[in-house]
Design an enzyme around this catalytic site. Sequence first.
Site, PDB file in Angstrom:
ATOM      1  CB  SER A 288      -0.895   0.035   1.262  1.00 19.56           C
ATOM      2  OG  SER A 288      -1.590   1.372   1.191  1.00 19.56           O
ATOM      3  NE  ARG A 328     -14.538  -7.097 -48.013  1.00 20.02           N
ATOM      4  CZ  ARG A 328     -13.535  -6.231 -48.357  1.00 20.02           C
ATOM      5  NH1 ARG A 328     -13.316  -5.949 -49.770  1.00 20.02           N
ATOM      6  NH2 ARG A 328     -12.529  -5.800 -47.585  1.00 20.02           N
TER       7      ARG A 328
END
Length: 484
Positions: A288, A328
């Site tokens: 921490s 496409r």
Amino acid sequence: MTDHGLLTPGTHRFHSLTDDDAFLRCLVEVEAAWVRAQAVVGLVPQAHADVVDDVVAGPLWVGGLNAKDVAVAAEAGGNPVIDLLGHVRAAVRAVDAGAAGSVHRGLTSQDVMDTALMLLARRAVTAVQDHLDAVLQALGKLAAEHRTTSCVARTLTQHAVPSTFGLRCARWLHSVLDARQAVAALRFPVAVGGAAGTLAGTSALFADRPASERAAAVDGLNQAWAAELGLDQAGHVWHTARGPVLQLGSAVAQSCAALGMVANDVLVLARPEIGEVREPTAPGRGVSSAMPQKQNPVLSVLIKRCALSTPQMLAQLYLAAGAFVDERPEGAWHAEWPSLRELLTMTGTAAMHARELTEGLRVDAEAMRRNLELSGPGLVSERLVAELAPALADPADAKKTIQAAISTEPQDAASVIERLVELTKGRPLPDGGAADAQVIAQLCDPGEYVGEAHALVDRALDRLTELDHHRSDQDHEGDTHGRS
């Protein structure tokens, strides 16, 4: 324009398989393999394939090809293939103009993009499989070692009934086995359709052959391309039928979810007030910035991050697949790319972290015993109701009666047993025995009420053994084929 993973800690460990540089290499390999495939079926001289291979192995990159420039230029055409082709052809033309004409002919940009994504995915998934296999072995070891280690099972966050830690590991094992099975079943097809999915471009390469032979010739070319890349031959044109992408995304997302479930359990069990497991430690991990005493379960945190992120990426693939149109697509195809790549990256990262987590997980059986004792005989109240109901004055009201007997001092086993003896007054049980203090004390033993936990652990371990045998057989077949 460089992503090193500042906002996605840990992904840097997998980026070499999925980042822009990796994908650019895949695009180049796909183009070179296409020329080799043409040489295999006799469409171009082998010398052309050799020249292209030599160029893409060195001179192309020396000439300044880099992902950043290709990415910027991709804006003009909507995909990176168009600009890349310019670089490849120019580099090849500088050595052999004839060989440059063999590059990309018969293909369209989507063929190259989709095939390169499959190549990238196959490499990423291979790495994921290796890590999943290691996770499976670690979970199997934990399940076997703690087959009879008693612990409390929790439902809806509360103590429920006794169980074993081995069974919890077996549950993790089953989930990861399911995911590993889904990943192993994946196919990675090349994509060949040409300009509009008709295969006209590749068919035209065989214009000198009778029309009746061209379809087979095209299949032969596609098969040769797949073989050069180590991919699968496509059964059909999949420009807009996105099954391969959806199957891939679903399998890797399932893997991430399975690993996320393991991480979630570890996060709960590693809470100090529970303390049943601890993550493996490493220098600097879990610290921490403000509290020196903390040791955060960072591996599990990062795995959970991946598991929480991937569903949205998978949803994007399905959303795009449902929006493909014509022969496409526009837009929907482009929306797939970043989601698929990030999905692979997150899953690979989760698998790497899960491997380290499971291989080094520390189990505290004593803490499990203490937590079992917190609920006292109440933890086996289900058993007490079933076993003692016939000996109560009002069997129909057994649940309420026993609940009242337990709730006064639930952690004081001796007091609970005394009250239950008073309630049953030594009346006979269905097996003919008396509900005395010794019998009731045995009924209150949590280690004696774990159902088929041991058999379920064995079943999971048997499944793992079957997978190991199957993989061993596959490896043996591969060695045999290699020697032949």
